[in-house]
Design a protein around this motif. Structure first.
Motif, PDB file in Angstrom:
ATOM      1  N   THR A  60      12.510   6.344  -4.485  1.00 16.02           N
ATOM      2  CA  THR A  60      11.126   5.913  -4.281  1.00 16.02           C
ATOM      3  C   THR A  60      11.127   4.452  -3.879  1.00 16.02           C
ATOM      4  O   THR A  60      11.884   3.638  -4.431  1.00 16.02           O
ATOM      5  CB  THR A  60      10.293   6.104  -5.559  1.00 16.02           C
ATOM      6  N   GLY A  61      10.269   4.105  -2.913  1.00 10.24           N
ATOM      7  CA  GLY A  61      10.198   2.718  -2.489  1.00 10.24           C
ATOM      8  C   GLY A  61       9.283   2.542  -1.296  1.00 10.24           C
ATOM      9  O   GLY A  61       8.366   3.342  -1.050  1.00 10.24           O
ATOM     10  N   LEU A  62       9.565   1.488  -0.546  1.00  9.82           N
ATOM     11  CA  LEU A  62       8.734   1.106   0.595  1.00  9.82           C
ATOM     12  C   LEU A  62       9.396   1.578   1.885  1.00  9.82           C
ATOM     13  O   LEU A  62      10.555   1.219   2.151  1.00  9.82           O
ATOM     14  CB  LEU A  62       8.569  -0.415   0.626  1.00  9.82           C
ATOM     15  N   PRO A  63       8.714   2.379   2.703  1.00 10.45           N
ATOM     16  CA  PRO A  63       9.277   2.730   4.011  1.00 10.45           C
ATOM     17  C   PRO A  63       9.558   1.454   4.807  1.00 10.45           C
ATOM     18  O   PRO A  63       8.713   0.557   4.878  1.00 10.45           O
ATOM     19  CB  PRO A  63       8.183   3.577   4.666  1.00 10.45           C
ATOM     20  N   LEU A  64      10.723   1.379   5.388  1.00  8.12           N
ATOM     21  CA  LEU A  64      11.117   0.156   6.085  1.00  8.12           C
ATOM     22  C   LEU A  64      10.191  -0.136   7.260  1.00  8.12           C
ATOM     23  O   LEU A  64       9.951  -1.299   7.598  1.00  8.12           O
ATOM     24  CB  LEU A  64      12.569   0.275   6.557  1.00  8.12           C
ATOM     25  N   ARG A  65       9.653   0.903   7.863  1.00  5.64           N
ATOM     26  CA  ARG A  65       8.745   0.690   8.993  1.00  5.64           C
ATOM     27  C   ARG A  65       7.494  -0.079   8.571  1.00  5.64           C
ATOM     28  O   ARG A  65       6.902  -0.816   9.370  1.00  5.64           O
ATOM     29  CB  ARG A  65       8.373   2.023   9.637  1.00  5.64           C
ATOM     30  N   ASP A  66       7.102   0.053   7.296  1.00  4.68           N
ATOM     31  CA  ASP A  66       5.936  -0.689   6.810  1.00  4.68           C
ATOM     32  C   ASP A  66       6.254  -2.164   6.646  1.00  4.68           C
ATOM     33  O   ASP A  66       5.379  -3.024   6.841  1.00  4.68           O
ATOM     34  CB  ASP A  66       5.448  -0.101   5.488  1.00  4.68           C
ATOM     35  N   LEU A  67       7.498  -2.466   6.277  1.00 14.02           N
ATOM     36  CA  LEU A  67       7.905  -3.873   6.223  1.00 14.02           C
ATOM     37  C   LEU A  67       7.893  -4.467   7.623  1.00 14.02           C
ATOM     38  O   LEU A  67       7.520  -5.635   7.813  1.00 14.02           O
ATOM     39  CB  LEU A  67       9.291  -4.003   5.592  1.00 14.02           C
ATOM     40  N   LEU A  68       8.294  -3.678   8.606  1.00 12.46           N
ATOM     41  CA  LEU A  68       8.249  -4.150   9.993  1.00 12.46           C
ATOM     42  C   LEU A  68       6.825  -4.485  10.408  1.00 12.46           C
ATOM     43  O   LEU A  68       6.577  -5.493  11.086  1.00 12.46           O
ATOM     44  CB  LEU A  68       8.827  -3.094  10.931  1.00 12.46           C
ATOM     45  N   ASP A  69       5.869  -3.660   9.978  1.00  9.86           N
ATOM     46  CA  ASP A  69       4.469  -3.936  10.295  1.00  9.86           C
ATOM     47  C   ASP A  69       4.016  -5.252   9.670  1.00  9.86           C
ATOM     48  O   ASP A  69       3.174  -5.963  10.254  1.00  9.86           O
ATOM     49  CB  ASP A  69       3.579  -2.802   9.784  1.00  9.86           C
ATOM     50  N   LEU A  70       4.567  -5.570   8.510  1.00 11.52           N
ATOM     51  CA  LEU A  70       4.182  -6.796   7.814  1.00 11.52           C
ATOM     52  C   LEU A  70       4.752  -8.040   8.492  1.00 11.52           C
ATOM     53  O   LEU A  70       4.047  -9.037   8.685  1.00 11.52           O
ATOM     54  CB  LEU A  70       4.643  -6.733   6.353  1.00 11.52           C
ATOM     55  N   VAL A  71       6.033  -7.995   8.867  1.00  2.98           N
ATOM     56  CA  VAL A  71       6.687  -9.201   9.393  1.00  2.98           C
ATOM     57  C   VAL A  71       6.617  -9.276  10.915  1.00  2.98           C
ATOM     58  O   VAL A  71       6.837 -10.337  11.499  1.00  2.98           O
ATOM     59  CB  VAL A  71       8.144  -9.295   8.914  1.00  2.98           C
ATOM     60  N   ARG A  72       6.386  -8.195  11.596  1.00  8.18           N
ATOM     61  CA  ARG A  72       6.239  -8.122  13.057  1.00  8.18           C
ATOM     62  C   ARG A  72       7.442  -8.724  13.793  1.00  8.18           C
ATOM     63  O   ARG A  72       7.431  -9.892  14.185  1.00  8.18           O
ATOM     64  CB  ARG A  72       4.945  -8.809  13.504  1.00  8.18           C
ATOM     65  N   ASN A 117       0.794  -1.227   0.000  1.00  9.15           N
ATOM     66  CA  ASN A 117       0.000   0.000   0.000  1.00  9.15           C
ATOM     67  C   ASN A 117       0.829   1.282   0.000  1.00  9.15           C
ATOM     68  O   ASN A 117       0.468   2.269  -0.622  1.00  9.15           O
ATOM     69  CB  ASN A 117      -0.944   0.003   1.214  1.00  9.15           C
ATOM     70  N   THR A 118       1.953   1.282   0.727  1.00 10.05           N
ATOM     71  CA  THR A 118       2.694   2.522   0.909  1.00 10.05           C
ATOM     72  C   THR A 118       3.789   2.662  -0.126  1.00 10.05           C
ATOM     73  O   THR A 118       4.627   1.777  -0.293  1.00 10.05           O
ATOM     74  CB  THR A 118       3.318   2.581   2.313  1.00 10.05           C
ATOM     75  N   ARG A 119       3.800   3.796  -0.807  1.00  3.55           N
ATOM     76  CA  ARG A 119       4.847   4.136  -1.758  1.00  3.55           C
ATOM     77  C   ARG A 119       5.312   5.539  -1.406  1.00  3.55           C
ATOM     78  O   ARG A 119       4.505   6.471  -1.350  1.00  3.55           O
ATOM     79  CB  ARG A 119       4.314   4.081  -3.189  1.00  3.55           C
ATOM     80  N   GLN A 120       6.600   5.691  -1.151  1.00  2.00           N
ATOM     81  CA  GLN A 120       7.116   6.964  -0.670  1.00  2.00           C
ATOM     82  C   GLN A 120       8.277   7.428  -1.540  1.00  2.00           C
ATOM     83  O   GLN A 120       9.132   6.630  -1.929  1.00  2.00           O
ATOM     84  CB  GLN A 120       7.588   6.802   0.786  1.00  2.00           C
TER      85      GLN A 120
END
Length: 496
Positions: A374-386, A352-355
């Motif tokens: 441009t890419g994926l905020p790393l914090r969003d990957l953290l939300d995905l993998v927990r 969902n997130t593109r920055q």
């Protein structure tokens, strides 16, 4: 008894400062050697340098990177010499900490004891008097001292400029080269005219210290080496013979310390890295790690040519993936996480997130460049993998094999970098798959690279294919926090 005597604390500080300056100048030259060119613009475009301290010429018919531009200076002038940027940085920042603390103490005592009157002019009349003194020196005569003072007007003015102008400019221009400071306070860098102009200014400060030292030594000889050093050793000028011999002993000791730390750095670099790094990195973590990036450069500032650091993977597997626009590529994310995942490039783009962020890249070698990522905020990957509670670090493993791809660099094995999990939550920490509105170029890390805007560029791993969450970075490689940390003794924490 000489009425011009100096208090004991001032005399001690004088000689400590002399040692610190020699170590900082030599380690600064070592840092300059890694990219021996100075620029007026932040894009550091090849061929646009206004000064160069190398005879190397780069090939025009094949890819080269900035590692190929490094010089190997002699240990006689640089600390420790022989292309040791990691060691040079350790000494430069370790000594700078001591120099700043000594300087703050010195200035505080100047005002607490009234000694500031020796150095700070209290009347504009000193300017024409200093000019007259200069003309007197040029006529090979000695001007008189100011009434009741140990200096003539020109000397007093010179000391005031060194203590209260040159030294603060050295400190502030050094801070202005920090990616953490510049990322958090972009206005501060703009005050200096940009990254490369402040780097050039820092070089001029080095030259100014060298020039002052040379003139200072000349003045000691002209006014009487023994008597002047007697003042700065014993507090009076009544023992010129003792001043001569003790000063030579102190100078020999300063030279001896420089030789000792050079030999120690060349023979036991890992020990130096651990000992000095314990001090330097602790201070960086406390002061610079909390600095989050607030950069928003205009697109007009994007460099037409972004320098290359590190050569791309030269494996058949990587080449096949590149030919197929990295469709076969997979990113594996695992380790201490609740939800390990394997993602394609399309999966990353579909999240969902593109920055996008237009930011200034700081290379540890000294060059810089503005680019849009441009890419994926790393914090969003953290939300995905927990990540699990015990996870404290993130390891980025790349497809670059340094033994194969960078044969001129010491060490072998796949390039990897490790960052503190805390940095992953910063708003401009990004897994980039585009650069300047286009798919990420191969030479800049395709298909995926890390952007970590409050750290130096080598921490931003390129050609990533695996991300692992760890509890302890010391279990990976040689345990220093990354491939360059392991093999060329860089710092793990590089906010400056």
């Amino acid at each position: 008894m000489d009425v011009y005597g100096f208090p004991a604390w001032l005399r001690v500080e004088h000689w400590i400062n002399a040692l610190f300056i020699t170590l900082m100048v030599r380690s600064g030259i070592e840092i300059l050697a890694t990219h021996p060119k100075l620029y007026g613009r932040d894009d550091s475009r090849p061929g646009s340098e206004w000064a160069r301290f190398t005879r190397k010429t780069m090939p025009k018919d094949k890819l080269y990177d900035t590692l190929d531009e490094e010089e190997s200076y002699s240990p006689i002038i640089s600390l420790p010499g022989h292309r040791n940027l990691g060691m040079g940085r350790h000494w430069h920042f370790f000594v700078a900490i001591g120099w700043v603390l000594a300087g703050v103490t010195y200035v505080a005592l100047l005002f607490a004891t009234g000694q500031w009157r020796r150095y700070i002019p209290t009347s504009w009349g000193i300017l024409p008097q200093a000019w007259h003194d200069l003309l007197t020196y040029l006529s090979f005569r000695l001007p008189p001292h100011l009434p009741g003072e140990p200096f003539d007007a020109l000397q007093k003015l010179a000391y005031a400029l060194v203590i209260f102008v040159l030294a603060p400019v050295a400190i502030l221009s050094g801070l202005a080269q920090s990616p953490a400071v510049d990322a958090r306070f972009p206005w501060f860098l703009r005050l200096w005219g940009g990254r490369q102009r402040v780097r050039s200014l820092h070089f001029f400060v080095l030259l100014a210290f060298l020039a002052f030292t040379a003139v200072h030594l000349l003045m000691l000889a002209v006014w009487g080496w023994g008597r002047e050093n007697s003042l700065m050793i014993f507090g009076h000028g009544d023992a010129p013979v003792g001043g001569l011999w003790v000063s030579l002993v102190i100078i020999a000791a300063i030279i001896g310390v420089n030789i000792a730390v050079t030999v120690w750095s060349l023979r036991r670099p890992r020990m130096v890295q651990r000992v000095l790094g314990a001090v330097v990195m602790a201070l960086r973590r406390a002061l610079l790690r909390p600095a989050t990036s607030h950069q928003h450069y205009p697109k007009a500032a994007v460099a037409a040519q972004h320098r290359v650091n590190g050569k791309p993977p030269d494996s058949d597997t990587y080449k096949i993936m590149a030919v197929h626009d990295f469709a076969p590529w997979r990113l594996t994310v695992g380790g201490l996480v609740e939800n390990p995942v394997v993602l394609t490039l399309e999966d990353l783009r579909a999240l969902n997130t593109r920055q996008s962020q237009c930011v200034l890249h700081h290379c540890i070698q000294g060059w810089s460049s503005v680019g849009e990522w441009t890419g994926l905020p790393l914090r969003d990957l953290l939300d995905l993998v927990r990540p699990l509670p015990e996870a404290r670090y993130i390891c980025f493993l790349t497809m670059q094999d340094n033994g194969r791809d960078e044969p001129s660099a010491p060490g072998e094995g796949h390039f990897y970098e490790i960052i503190d999990l805390e940095l992953a939550h910063h708003p401009q920490t990004l897994l980039a798959y585009e650069m300047n509105g286009e798919p990420l170029p191969i030479e800049h890390g395709a298909p995926l690279r890390l952007r970590l805007e409050n750290q130096l560029g080598f921490k931003m791993a390129k050609w990533i294919h695996d991300i692992e969450f760890l509890s302890d970075y010391r279990l990976v490689g040689d345990g220093m926090g990354g491939w360059r940390e392991d093999n060329v003794h860089f710092d793990m924490e590089v906010g400056i």
